[in-house]
Design a protein around this motif. Structure first.
Motif, mmCIF file in Angstrom:
data_model
loop_
_atom_site.group_PDB
_atom_site.id
_atom_site.type_symbol
_atom_site.label_atom_id
_atom_site.label_comp_id
_atom_site.label_asym_id
_atom_site.label_seq_id
_atom_site.Cartn_x
_atom_site.Cartn_y
_atom_site.Cartn_z
ATOM 1 N N UNK A 1 0.804 -1.215 0.000
ATOM 2 C CA UNK A 1 0.000 0.000 0.000
ATOM 3 C C UNK A 1 0.839 1.267 0.000
ATOM 4 N N UNK A 2 0.153 2.409 -0.112
ATOM 5 C CA UNK A 2 0.850 3.687 -0.142
ATOM 6 C C UNK A 2 1.345 4.069 1.248
ATOM 7 N N UNK B 1 8.166 2.420 0.382
ATOM 8 C CA UNK B 1 8.733 1.855 -0.845
ATOM 9 C C UNK B 1 9.608 2.877 -1.572
ATOM 10 N N UNK B 2 9.052 4.070 -1.791
ATOM 11 C CA UNK B 2 9.818 5.104 -2.496
ATOM 12 C C UNK B 2 11.018 5.545 -1.679
ATOM 13 N N UNK B 3 10.860 5.625 -0.369
ATOM 14 C CA UNK B 3 11.968 6.000 0.522
ATOM 15 C C UNK B 3 13.132 5.026 0.340
ATOM 16 N N UNK C 1 5.732 -0.785 -6.567
ATOM 17 C CA UNK C 1 4.358 -0.718 -7.062
ATOM 18 C C UNK C 1 3.369 -0.950 -5.921
ATOM 19 N N UNK C 2 2.149 -0.504 -6.132
ATOM 20 C CA UNK C 2 1.079 -0.807 -5.181
ATOM 21 C C UNK C 2 0.429 -2.146 -5.501
ATOM 22 N N UNK D 1 9.355 -8.347 -2.249
ATOM 23 C CA UNK D 1 9.308 -7.770 -0.905
ATOM 24 C C UNK D 1 7.941 -7.133 -0.670
ATOM 25 N N UNK D 2 7.174 -7.728 0.236
ATOM 26 C CA UNK D 2 5.817 -7.241 0.515
ATOM 27 C C UNK D 2 5.823 -6.279 1.695
ATOM 28 N N UNK D 3 5.237 -5.099 1.498
ATOM 29 C CA UNK D 3 5.084 -4.097 2.545
ATOM 30 C C UNK D 3 3.654 -4.166 3.075
#
Length: 332
Positions: free
Chosen positions: A193-194, A198-200, A290-291, A316-318
């Motif tokens: 999810x957002x 991930x971007x960090x 990606x989401x 890698x799942x967030x």
């Protein structure tokens, strides 16, 4: 003139400006040091005169050259140590009277033995794709500033462990990816999810590899697909089309952020497969965020593209609560 030729001219002008600035800084610093401590200027002159004197003596008495060279080395070493001690007393480093290059490898020329330096390759990428803003972002978003404490330590029953434990594993995987970049071929697929980091972490990976002298092309999926579309229909400058695709295929690390948010077409999806497949065959790494979960990618992309990712990427799942939203709530 091709776009790449113009970029080279722009980058070379920037290197010239950097060298001029560094030389100006050195002159100013040197004059300041000489004014405070005239003895340091005297030492530098003595070192220069000693070298010239010994060189003349060697030419006059070549048979005694080894003895004279040892004498030179001893005299210069004493003078240099005196200079270092004086600089230290003034609060300056021993390199204060040398140019502080931005890139010590090429000495801010852009070339090493007529071959473009890694810093020039990165500058060309930055200029070509307007990615220089990442240099500012990664000062704040990098692996050193990543804060695991923001993640909940309470176990997620569905996943079987806590977001904190999960992020520890993900962070270690990203750090190992950077540490072993030159010796182990791996690709990373970050999804969830957002606001989960991930971007960090993509920014953090980019900085680690930039610091290692690697070339990194960081693009959102929207930027990437827009670039692909433009280069496909750019019939006026065929050289530019080749340059764009060459960069996408050969840069040391390609990072694609927010895959799945872009407007894609059959053509752009086919190009994306070509990029992913070619880089896999040539052992050029990719990081994708990606989401979308891997099983949801199939709704937007081809089976063969998804199979390349699932079969050749570390997944890698967030999961957990939106960290960015939590930060905003805490700042209120």
């Amino acid at each position: 003139m091709s776009k790449k030729s113009k970029l080279y001219q722009t980058v070379l002008r920037e290197y010239e400006e950097i060298r001029m600035q560094k030389e100006h800084e050195l002159t100013k610093r040197r004059n300041e040091i000489y004014h405070i401590c005239p003895r340091i200027e005297e030492i530098e002159k003595e070192i220069s005169l000693t070298s010239i004197r010994i060189a003349r003596m060697v030419l006059q008495k070549p048979a005694d050259s080894q003895l004279l060279l040892k004498q030179l080395q001893k005299e210069i070493a004493i003078l240099k140590q005196e200079k270092i001690n004086l600089l230290d007393e003034l609060g300056f480093s021993e390199n204060a009277l040398q140019i502080n290059y931005c890139c010590s490898d090429c000495k801010d020329t852009g070339y090493i033995d007529s071959v473009p330096c890694h810093c020039m390759k990165q500058k060309l990428i930055d200029f070509a794709y307007d990615q220089s803003n990442i240099k500012e972002i990664v000062k704040y978003e990098n692996l050193d500033t990543f804060n695991l404490k923001k993640y909940d330590k309470k176990e997620n029953k569905q996943e079987g462990w806590s977001p904190y434990e999960n992020m520890q594993k993900i962070f270690n995987t990203c750090q190992n990816f950077c540490d072993n970049f030159d010796t182990t071929f791996k690709n990373l697929f970050l999804y969830g999810g957002t606001g989960l980091g991930k971007t960090f972490l993509c920014n953090g990976i980019a900085k680690e590899l930039l610091d290692k002298g690697k070339t990194v092309l960081y693009m959102t999926a929207g930027q990437l697909f827009d670039t692909i579309e433009k280069q496909q229909f750019n019939n006026e400058n065929p050289e530019e089309k080749e340059d764009i695709m060459e960069d996408l295929l050969t840069v040391d690390l390609l990072i694609i952020d927010d895959l799945g948010t872009e407007f894609s077409t059959i053509l752009s999806s086919a190009k994306l497969f070509h990029i992913i497949n070619t880089r896999m065959l040539t052992k050029k790494q990719i990081v994708i965020s990606t989401n979308l979960a891997p099983d949801k990618l199939i709704d937007q992309y081809s089976d063969r593209l998804v199979s390349r990712i699932v079969g050749n990427y570390i997944i890698l799942k967030f999961f957990g609560n939106d960290i960015r939203q939590k930060n905003q709530e805490n700042s209120i």
